[in-house]
Design a protein around this motif. Structure first.
Motif, mmCIF file in Angstrom:
data_model
loop_
_atom_site.group_PDB
_atom_site.id
_atom_site.type_symbol
_atom_site.label_atom_id
_atom_site.label_comp_id
_atom_site.label_asym_id
_atom_site.label_seq_id
_atom_site.Cartn_x
_atom_site.Cartn_y
_atom_site.Cartn_z
ATOM 1 N N LEU A 1 41.484 26.370 20.494
ATOM 2 C CA LEU A 1 41.751 24.879 20.650
ATOM 3 C C LEU A 1 43.474 24.398 20.499
ATOM 4 O O LEU A 1 43.956 23.967 21.296
ATOM 5 C CB LEU A 1 40.819 24.060 20.487
ATOM 6 C CG LEU A 1 39.445 23.955 21.305
ATOM 7 C CD1 LEU A 1 38.683 22.782 20.815
ATOM 8 C CD2 LEU A 1 39.815 23.731 22.700
ATOM 9 N N ILE A 2 43.541 24.506 19.035
ATOM 10 C CA ILE A 2 44.896 23.932 18.713
ATOM 11 C C ILE A 2 45.790 24.945 18.998
ATOM 12 O O ILE A 2 46.992 24.457 19.755
ATOM 13 C CB ILE A 2 44.745 23.970 17.004
ATOM 14 C CG1 ILE A 2 43.703 23.057 16.718
ATOM 15 C CG2 ILE A 2 46.121 23.514 16.530
ATOM 16 C CD1 ILE A 2 43.279 22.633 15.142
ATOM 17 N N SER A 3 45.705 26.251 19.056
ATOM 18 C CA SER A 3 46.843 27.386 19.182
ATOM 19 C C SER A 3 47.276 27.084 20.778
ATOM 20 O O SER A 3 48.357 27.220 21.023
ATOM 21 C CB SER A 3 46.391 28.637 18.843
ATOM 22 O OG SER A 3 46.236 28.635 17.440
ATOM 23 N N ALA A 4 46.046 27.161 21.704
ATOM 24 C CA ALA A 4 46.234 27.148 23.026
ATOM 25 C C ALA A 4 47.089 25.809 23.554
ATOM 26 O O ALA A 4 47.900 25.749 24.346
ATOM 27 C CB ALA A 4 44.930 27.226 23.935
ATOM 28 N N ALA B 1 47.182 18.458 13.275
ATOM 29 C CA ALA B 1 45.936 18.354 14.390
ATOM 30 C C ALA B 1 44.766 18.330 13.675
ATOM 31 O O ALA B 1 44.622 19.030 12.788
ATOM 32 C CB ALA B 1 46.114 19.560 15.196
ATOM 33 N N LEU B 2 43.805 17.430 14.061
ATOM 34 C CA LEU B 2 42.474 17.186 13.322
ATOM 35 C C LEU B 2 41.731 17.498 14.660
ATOM 36 O O LEU B 2 41.545 17.049 15.636
ATOM 37 C CB LEU B 2 42.413 15.659 13.099
ATOM 38 C CG LEU B 2 43.244 15.318 11.961
ATOM 39 C CD1 LEU B 2 42.997 13.613 11.960
ATOM 40 C CD2 LEU B 2 42.594 15.942 10.766
ATOM 41 N N LEU B 3 40.755 18.690 14.189
ATOM 42 C CA LEU B 3 39.796 18.909 15.102
ATOM 43 C C LEU B 3 38.224 18.490 14.608
ATOM 44 O O LEU B 3 37.969 18.826 13.302
ATOM 45 C CB LEU B 3 39.696 20.469 15.210
ATOM 46 C CG LEU B 3 38.888 20.864 16.472
ATOM 47 C CD1 LEU B 3 39.380 20.503 17.711
ATOM 48 C CD2 LEU B 3 39.094 22.360 16.387
ATOM 49 N N ILE B 4 37.584 17.392 15.393
ATOM 50 C CA ILE B 4 36.388 16.893 14.828
ATOM 51 C C ILE B 4 35.351 17.136 15.562
ATOM 52 O O ILE B 4 35.190 16.982 16.601
ATOM 53 C CB ILE B 4 36.745 15.255 14.734
ATOM 54 C CG1 ILE B 4 38.167 14.651 14.084
ATOM 55 C CG2 ILE B 4 35.435 14.475 13.989
ATOM 56 C CD1 ILE B 4 38.853 13.524 14.129
ATOM 57 N N PHE B 5 34.342 17.585 14.756
ATOM 58 C CA PHE B 5 33.180 18.159 15.268
ATOM 59 C C PHE B 5 31.896 17.311 15.174
ATOM 60 O O PHE B 5 31.668 16.576 14.192
ATOM 61 C CB PHE B 5 32.612 19.672 14.870
ATOM 62 C CG PHE B 5 33.671 20.673 15.408
ATOM 63 C CD1 PHE B 5 33.266 21.667 16.323
ATOM 64 C CD2 PHE B 5 34.494 21.011 14.413
ATOM 65 C CE1 PHE B 5 34.070 22.545 16.524
ATOM 66 C CE2 PHE B 5 35.560 21.955 14.837
ATOM 67 C CZ PHE B 5 35.283 22.797 15.963
ATOM 68 N N ASP B 6 30.984 17.000 16.222
ATOM 69 C CA ASP B 6 29.789 16.418 16.307
ATOM 70 C C ASP B 6 28.724 17.018 15.332
ATOM 71 O O ASP B 6 28.733 18.291 15.385
ATOM 72 C CB ASP B 6 29.185 16.335 17.714
ATOM 73 C CG ASP B 6 27.979 15.470 17.858
ATOM 74 O OD1 ASP B 6 26.951 16.049 17.725
ATOM 75 O OD2 ASP B 6 27.892 14.152 17.858
ATOM 76 N N GLN B 7 27.820 16.410 14.834
ATOM 77 C CA GLN B 7 26.918 16.894 13.820
ATOM 78 C C GLN B 7 26.129 17.933 14.328
ATOM 79 O O GLN B 7 25.522 18.980 13.766
ATOM 80 C CB GLN B 7 26.009 16.166 13.281
ATOM 81 C CG GLN B 7 25.041 15.176 14.100
ATOM 82 C CD GLN B 7 24.142 14.325 13.433
ATOM 83 O OE1 GLN B 7 24.116 14.371 12.103
ATOM 84 N NE2 GLN B 7 23.389 13.472 13.965
ATOM 85 N N HIS B 8 25.705 18.083 15.700
ATOM 86 C CA HIS B 8 24.950 18.894 16.452
ATOM 87 C C HIS B 8 25.808 20.179 17.037
ATOM 88 O O HIS B 8 24.897 20.867 17.612
ATOM 89 C CB HIS B 8 24.094 18.341 17.594
ATOM 90 C CG HIS B 8 23.082 17.199 17.152
ATOM 91 N ND1 HIS B 8 22.206 17.228 16.063
ATOM 92 C CD2 HIS B 8 23.301 15.831 17.070
ATOM 93 C CE1 HIS B 8 21.593 16.122 15.595
ATOM 94 N NE2 HIS B 8 22.137 15.114 16.369
ATOM 95 N N SER B 9 27.156 20.157 17.009
ATOM 96 C CA SER B 9 27.650 21.248 17.634
ATOM 97 C C SER B 9 27.602 22.500 17.220
ATOM 98 O O SER B 9 27.597 23.390 17.832
ATOM 99 C CB SER B 9 29.189 20.748 17.775
ATOM 100 O OG SER B 9 29.286 19.545 18.495
#
Length: 354
Positions: free
Chosen positions: A275-278, A237-245
């Protein structure tokens, strides 16, 4: 709300009068609006005991056209759809005074989602996945069971249409996405905007293009990777965040401390854990698998596309992409699940039982 409730009661009365006044009761026109063919098929099966004629719509605009044509005295409406979503459909039904009773059927289990659709005039809200008993109980609760007559067998156009496996995975993902979104909403005290999830079989080249597209669209500031495994099924699983988040997330979580690298890592792990666990927990529940998760790894403050050699192991894989957006804040992240090639046969075998 009082006017909407009064209108609902009158319309239910009109349906009853119209269909019970004839010597042989005519079937009531029912409209199922959902972008997922699998979800529509589930609803068709759940409706099989009722004397209804069914029309299907794959997005909100198509549903509105069917309602205007008299094909939706009762409308079962999804929320997360392309072109027009469920909220927009409800708004137009109200503004245009269209005659239909709406029951929302959605994987979004946020309490605010329920409150919003009820305020827009929906008669009720049913959580996905749905079956005949859940529908029967809901129709009784909403006072519709007496308006619909039972029949022993339903003849429905496209009743034998088989949903593709990709459509099935998209609907399974839709339900899992809703569970994860609701927990994120509770954690941050906000409303989470849920998109239409994307599920497809990809090659290594496809994955490279997808990752590059996400990098460009999100202007990525941080990426977290976490492996998972279950019986004959594994992936990452990849969780990718926006720079302003990260800045806005720190504000939402009430942190007045300096946003150090350590603090950023802590927040990333908190959100990833939710997010990933749920998501994996709900997905596993639907296909009867308990997933174990590895230790999450933060790949860095600036995301770099993996080298081609690292992608070659994903020769053919199922990818599921979900984007989460926080309403009113500049917070967004994308969850991308990559199931190994060896997992596809095991996933398909379990999916066929559904």
């Amino acid at each position: 709300m009082a006017e909407a409730e009064h209108s609902d009661k009158n319309y239910k009365s009109n349906i009853s009068h119209t269909h019970q006044g004839a010597m042989v009761s005519a079937p009531i026109p029912v409209l199922i609006c959902d972008d997922s063919a699998f979800a529509r098929k589930q609803m068709v099966r759940a409706l099989s005991e009722w004397n209804v004629t069914i029309t299907e719509a794959s997005h909100g605009l198509e549903a509105l056209e069917a309602v205007r044509a008299g094909k939706g005295h009762l409308l079962f409406l999804d929320l997360n759809m392309p072109i027009l979503d469920g909220y927009q459909v409800l708004e137009r039904i109200r503004s245009q005074d269209l005659q239909t009773l709406v029951v929302v059927v959605s994987g979004d289990i946020q309490s605010e989602a329920r409150e919003r659709v009820m305020a827009l005039g929906a008669l009720g809200f049913i959580n996905k996945p749905i079956d005949a008993k859940i529908l029967r109980d809901a129709l009784g609760e909403y006072g519709l069971a007496d308006e619909l007559e039972h029949r022993s067998k339903l003849a429905v156009d496209n009743a034998n249409r088989q949903a593709t496996l990709e459509e099935l995975y998209q609907e399974l993902s839709n339900v899992a996405m809703g569970r994860a979104g609701a927990l994120l909403s509770e954690l941050l005290g906000v409303f989470v905007q849920l998109p239409v999830p994307k599920a497809r079989i990809n090659t290594a080249d496809d994955i490279a293009v997808l990752l590059e597209q996400l990098r460009l669209e999100t202007n990525t500031s941080a990426t977290l990777c976490q492996g998972f495994i279950g019986p004959d099924i594994s992936g990452e699983a990849l969780l990718i965040f926006d720079q302003h988040s990260l800045e806005d997330m720190a504000r939402l979580l009430g942190s007045d401390d300096e946003l150090t690298a350590a603090r950023q890592h802590e927040m990333l792990l908190d959100v990833a854990n939710v997010l990933i666990s749920a998501y994996l927990g709900e997905l596993g529940r639907q296909i009867d698998i308990d997933f174990s998760q590895g230790t999450p790894v933060i790949l860095g403050q600036h995301y770099h596309l993996p080298e081609p050699e690292a992608l070659r192991r994903w020769k053919r894989t199922l990818t599921i992409e979900v984007g989460y957006r926080i309403e009113g804040f500049n917070i967004s992240c994308n969850l991308l699940l990559l199931f190994t090639e060896d997992s596809i046969d095991a996933l398909n075998e379990r999916a066929r039982y559904l």
